[in-house]
Design a protein around this motif. Structure first.
Motif, PDB file in Angstrom:
ATOM      1  N   LEU A 165      44.837  74.568  22.837  1.00  0.00           N
ATOM      2  CA  LEU A 165      44.421  75.963  22.955  1.00  0.00           C
ATOM      3  C   LEU A 165      45.120  76.688  24.102  1.00  0.00           C
ATOM      4  CD1 LEU A 165      40.585  75.524  22.305  1.00  0.00           C
ATOM      5  CD2 LEU A 165      42.343  76.274  20.688  1.00  0.00           C
ATOM      6  N   ASN A 166      45.884  75.944  24.914  1.00  0.00           N
ATOM      7  CA  ASN A 166      46.705  76.526  25.980  1.00  0.00           C
ATOM      8  C   ASN A 166      45.869  77.252  27.033  1.00  0.00           C
ATOM      9  OD1 ASN A 166      49.251  76.798  27.136  1.00  0.00           O
ATOM     10  ND2 ASN A 166      49.697  78.740  26.132  1.00  0.00           N
ATOM     11  N   PHE A 167      44.849  76.537  27.558  1.00  0.00           N
ATOM     12  CA  PHE A 167      44.006  77.086  28.620  1.00  0.00           C
ATOM     13  C   PHE A 167      44.469  76.587  29.984  1.00  0.00           C
ATOM     14  CE2 PHE A 167      41.266  78.631  25.413  1.00  0.00           C
ATOM     15  CZ  PHE A 167      40.390  79.533  26.005  1.00  0.00           C
ATOM     16  N   SER A 168      44.226  77.401  30.989  1.00  0.00           N
ATOM     17  CA  SER A 168      44.612  77.090  32.368  1.00  0.00           C
ATOM     18  C   SER A 168      43.435  76.608  33.188  1.00  0.00           C
ATOM     19  CB  SER A 168      45.177  78.344  33.064  1.00  0.00           C
ATOM     20  OG  SER A 168      46.549  78.497  32.804  1.00  0.00           O
ATOM     21  N   ASN A 169      43.733  75.736  34.145  1.00  0.00           N
ATOM     22  CA  ASN A 169      42.777  75.316  35.167  1.00  0.00           C
ATOM     23  C   ASN A 169      43.309  75.803  36.514  1.00  0.00           C
ATOM     24  OD1 ASN A 169      40.788  73.012  33.931  1.00  0.00           O
ATOM     25  ND2 ASN A 169      42.772  73.015  32.892  1.00  0.00           N
ATOM     26  N   GLU A 170      42.692  76.850  37.040  1.00  0.00           N
ATOM     27  CA  GLU A 170      43.149  77.434  38.305  1.00  0.00           C
ATOM     28  C   GLU A 170      42.064  77.298  39.358  1.00  0.00           C
ATOM     29  OE1 GLU A 170      44.571  81.391  37.567  1.00  0.00           O
ATOM     30  OE2 GLU A 170      46.031  80.717  36.068  1.00  0.00           O
ATOM     31  N   GLY A 171      42.488  77.305  40.605  1.00  0.00           N
ATOM     32  CA  GLY A 171      41.568  77.068  41.702  1.00  0.00           C
ATOM     33  C   GLY A 171      40.664  78.248  41.978  1.00  0.00           C
ATOM     34  N   GLY A 172      39.407  77.930  42.336  1.00  0.00           N
ATOM     35  CA  GLY A 172      38.446  78.944  42.742  1.00  0.00           C
ATOM     36  C   GLY A 172      37.927  78.647  44.135  1.00  0.00           C
ATOM     37  N   VAL A 173      36.889  79.354  44.542  1.00  0.00           N
ATOM     38  CA  VAL A 173      36.328  79.158  45.873  1.00  0.00           C
ATOM     39  C   VAL A 173      35.360  77.982  45.854  1.00  0.00           C
ATOM     40  CG1 VAL A 173      36.618  81.589  46.422  1.00  0.00           C
ATOM     41  CG2 VAL A 173      34.428  80.791  45.530  1.00  0.00           C
ATOM     42  N   GLU A 174      35.175  77.385  47.000  1.00  0.00           N
ATOM     43  CA  GLU A 174      34.250  76.272  47.200  1.00  0.00           C
ATOM     44  C   GLU A 174      34.475  75.132  46.209  1.00  0.00           C
ATOM     45  OE1 GLU A 174      30.175  77.203  47.872  1.00  0.00           O
ATOM     46  OE2 GLU A 174      30.638  78.451  49.609  1.00  0.00           O
ATOM     47  N   GLY A 175      35.750  74.823  45.956  1.00  0.00           N
ATOM     48  CA  GLY A 175      36.085  73.667  45.144  1.00  0.00           C
ATOM     49  C   GLY A 175      35.928  73.851  43.657  1.00  0.00           C
ATOM     50  N   THR A 176      35.607  75.054  43.182  1.00  0.00           N
ATOM     51  CA  THR A 176      35.440  75.274  41.747  1.00  0.00           C
ATOM     52  C   THR A 176      36.804  75.377  41.060  1.00  0.00           C
ATOM     53  OG1 THR A 176      35.309  77.662  42.094  1.00  0.00           O
ATOM     54  CG2 THR A 176      33.227  76.443  42.027  1.00  0.00           C
ATOM     55  N   THR A 177      36.767  75.196  39.742  1.00  0.00           N
ATOM     56  CA  THR A 177      37.947  75.400  38.903  1.00  0.00           C
ATOM     57  C   THR A 177      37.644  76.526  37.933  1.00  0.00           C
ATOM     58  OG1 THR A 177      38.711  73.109  39.045  1.00  0.00           O
ATOM     59  CG2 THR A 177      39.408  74.365  37.110  1.00  0.00           C
ATOM     60  N   ARG A 178      38.606  77.422  37.754  1.00  0.00           N
ATOM     61  CA  ARG A 178      38.468  78.503  36.779  1.00  0.00           C
ATOM     62  C   ARG A 178      39.235  78.093  35.520  1.00  0.00           C
ATOM     63  NH1 ARG A 178      41.444  82.506  38.452  1.00  0.00           N
ATOM     64  NH2 ARG A 178      42.429  81.284  40.100  1.00  0.00           N
ATOM     65  N   LEU A 179      38.491  77.754  34.474  1.00  0.00           N
ATOM     66  CA  LEU A 179      39.089  77.420  33.184  1.00  0.00           C
ATOM     67  C   LEU A 179      39.263  78.733  32.435  1.00  0.00           C
ATOM     68  CD1 LEU A 179      39.951  75.221  31.118  1.00  0.00           C
ATOM     69  CD2 LEU A 179      37.587  75.256  30.296  1.00  0.00           C
ATOM     70  N   LEU A 180      40.499  79.141  32.196  1.00  0.00           N
ATOM     71  CA  LEU A 180      40.722  80.505  31.727  1.00  0.00           C
ATOM     72  C   LEU A 180      41.955  80.621  30.851  1.00  0.00           C
ATOM     73  CD1 LEU A 180      43.279  81.917  33.454  1.00  0.00           C
ATOM     74  CD2 LEU A 180      41.647  81.639  35.303  1.00  0.00           C
ATOM     75  N   LYS A 181      42.072  81.783  30.261  1.00  0.00           N
ATOM     76  CA  LYS A 181      43.265  82.136  29.487  1.00  0.00           C
ATOM     77  C   LYS A 181      43.691  83.547  29.852  1.00  0.00           C
ATOM     78  CE  LYS A 181      45.069  81.496  24.798  1.00  0.00           C
ATOM     79  NZ  LYS A 181      45.874  80.329  25.188  1.00  0.00           N
ATOM     80  N   ASN A 182      44.997  83.728  30.030  1.00  0.00           N
ATOM     81  CA  ASN A 182      45.552  85.060  30.283  1.00  0.00           C
ATOM     82  C   ASN A 182      45.677  85.819  28.967  1.00  0.00           C
ATOM     83  OD1 ASN A 182      46.868  85.248  33.268  1.00  0.00           O
ATOM     84  ND2 ASN A 182      46.907  83.158  32.520  1.00  0.00           N
ATOM     85  N   ILE A 183      45.305  87.082  28.996  1.00  0.00           N
ATOM     86  CA  ILE A 183      45.386  87.950  27.824  1.00  0.00           C
ATOM     87  C   ILE A 183      46.011  89.273  28.276  1.00  0.00           C
ATOM     88  CG2 ILE A 183      44.087  89.069  25.964  1.00  0.00           C
ATOM     89  CD1 ILE A 183      41.717  87.187  26.732  1.00  0.00           C
TER      90      ILE A 183
END
Length: 492
Positions: free
Chosen positions: A282-300
């Motif tokens: 599905l071509n999703f990204s795992n990018e860094g967030g605050v306090e150790g979280t990960t943002r699982l997202l897709k650019n549109i």
């Protein structure tokens, strides 16, 4: 507690602003000091950011803050991702940073995959494959034998480069690094194999810092020039979307977010990266967030489509205000034609309107009859694209998605938010519109001890902004539209 005054420097892909935040312990007030364009410039067939012009605007904003006569407690910077500045051994910037919309990376990922296979690149980074990722920019610059890259002692992402110009200290902020496809998201460190394949060295990157760490203080030169004195510059979530997500006014984790502006980024917040066969497919990204979280997202692709049409219409003498656009779109015939906003032909066309009309012709649809019909096509296509991505996100999320929080400039777009609620079938909560600046401030507040943790930051955000809620309507009509949209976009 006494009031604290913080400055958020917030640069998006089309405009930047310097904002003064006032915190009294319960609420945050934001005052825009100055706003300025962040236009790309074209030189010798290439696209660049004029970082010196941006820096000049930032310093103007800092001088405006000094004239307020209040003590500034800290400064933070967030910007768009992936782009870099090159620094020589003498500490000078080596030319202007290349802009991510420059087509010099076209075809570079496929070329790179002959060295490191596509799946291995994804498994190592968890990042969505996109032409403009830093990994491919560096590979393309190396292929061009870019003199600035060949001579570079250090490589700085845009917020880090601006912080360097303010403080004289070079760092590599974690969330902005996480957009690059150069980082192992599990260990939160650079991936040496990918760096080598791109032709750069780990030592060209400064030490990694995390949101909330102090980068340095305004240099003596900048402190004097702005009148602010040696104010600390704090590494916030340097990627603007990471800052925006920190400001989502949610009370639990069961939400998706849509950071809506020139780009739209849709995702969820998770504790660990999601790097699986399905997320790769599905071509999703795992990018860094605050306090150790990960943002699982897709650019549109977001309001870029409309922005480019508006610029062309204005040049032809048809300058529409936003209220006029809403009125025209609302009055236009619904469900007449759709496009895939992420189709490659819309990335940087010379004529966006012509590109949209060509797409409609080639997919057997009737071309939009006038400007209003074209606006309606863009709005509905975005709402349906959000449905497509949210459906994919549901398959990856470890929890049910009960609400979609729309943040950023698009939070003010009531028409599109109403369409999005109906298209996706979930309630939309819109706000804050200044999410990136607010998230920037919240990370500074956390660093200064004014918020205990991410939950407390979000409580402070909820108490500081008003939101609007949109419920799904006309579900059957939107489902039929989505079915047609899927057929059309799959054949394009």
């Amino acid at each position: 507690m006494s009031q604290k005054h913080l400055i958020a420097i917030d640069l998006g892909a089309t405009s930047g602003r310097v904002i003064l935040a006032t915190i009294d312990g319960q609420r945050i007030g934001l005052e825009e000091l100055n706003r300025f364009p962040t236009r790309m410039i074209r030189l010798f067939g290439r696209y660049y950011w004029d970082i010196y012009a941006l820096f000049g605007h930032i310093c103007d904003g800092l001088r405006d803050a000094a004239r307020k006569g209040v003590a500034i407690d800290s400064i933070g910077i967030d910007t768009w991702g992936v782009d870099m500045a090159f620094v020589g051994r003498d500490g000078q910037l080596l030319g202007l940073p290349r802009a991510y919309r420059d087509p010099y990376t076209d075809g570079t990922p496929e070329e790179f995959f002959r060295t490191v296979p596509r799946r291995e690149v994804y498994d190592r980074t968890g990042i969505q494959i996109m032409n403009f990722n830093t990994l491919y920019q560096l590979a393309a610059a190396r292929r061009e034998r870019c003199d600035a890259l060949m001579a570079a002692d250090k490589l700085l992402f845009i917020p880090d480069a601006l912080a360097y110009l303010l403080t004289g200290r070079m760092v590599c902020e974690y969330t902005i690094l996480s957009t690059s496809q150069l980082m192992d998201p599990r260990g939160k460190r650079l991936d040496a194999k990918l760096l080598a394949a791109a032709g750069v060295r780990p030592e060209q990157f400064p030490g990694i810092v995390f949101p909330g760490e102090i980068v340095g203080h305004l240099s003596a030169e900048i402190a004097e020039a702005t009148g602010l004195g040696p104010v600390p510059v704090i590494a916030v979530a340097g990627h603007d979307t990471a800052s925006a997500v920190a400001a989502v006014p949610a009370s639990d984790e069961r939400f998706a977010y849509l950071s809506s502006g020139t780009w739209s980024l849709m995702g969820i917040e998770v504790r660990e990266p999601v790097i699986t066969d399905e997320s790769f497919r599905l071509n999703f990204s795992n990018e860094g967030g605050v306090e150790g979280t990960t943002r699982l997202l897709k650019n549109i692709t977001g309001m870029w489509l409309l922005e480019q049409c508006r610029a062309a219409w204005k040049a032809r003498g048809r300058d529409y205000s936003y209220p006029e656009i809403v009125a025209m779109t609302s009055a236009a015939e619904p469900f007449a034609a759709w496009i895939d906003p992420d189709d490659a032909r819309f990335a940087a066309p010379t004529d966006m309107e012509a590109a949209i009309r060509a797409y409609c012709r080639e997919t057997g649809q009737t071309e939009p009859a006038d400007d209003a019909a074209l606006m309606r096509c863009i709005f509905e296509s975005l709402a349906l694209k959000y449905r497509e991505v949210l459906d994919k996100l549901r398959r990856l999320a470890p929890f049910p998605l009960q609400t979609l929080h729309v943040i950023g400039g698009g939070a003010q777009n009531d028409l599109l938010n109403r369409m999005t609620a109906s298209a996706t079938g979930v309630p939309v909560v819109a706000g804050p519109s200044e999410a990136t600046a607010l998230g920037n401030v919240l990370v500074q507040a956390r660093a200064l001890g004014l918020a205990a943790d991410l939950k407390d930051m979000r409580r402070l955000a909820a108490e500081s902004v008003a939101t609007r809620r949109f419920e799904p309507e006309e579900s059957a009509r939107w489902q039929a539209a989505y079915d047609a949209y899927e057929r059309i976009t799959q054949q394009a």
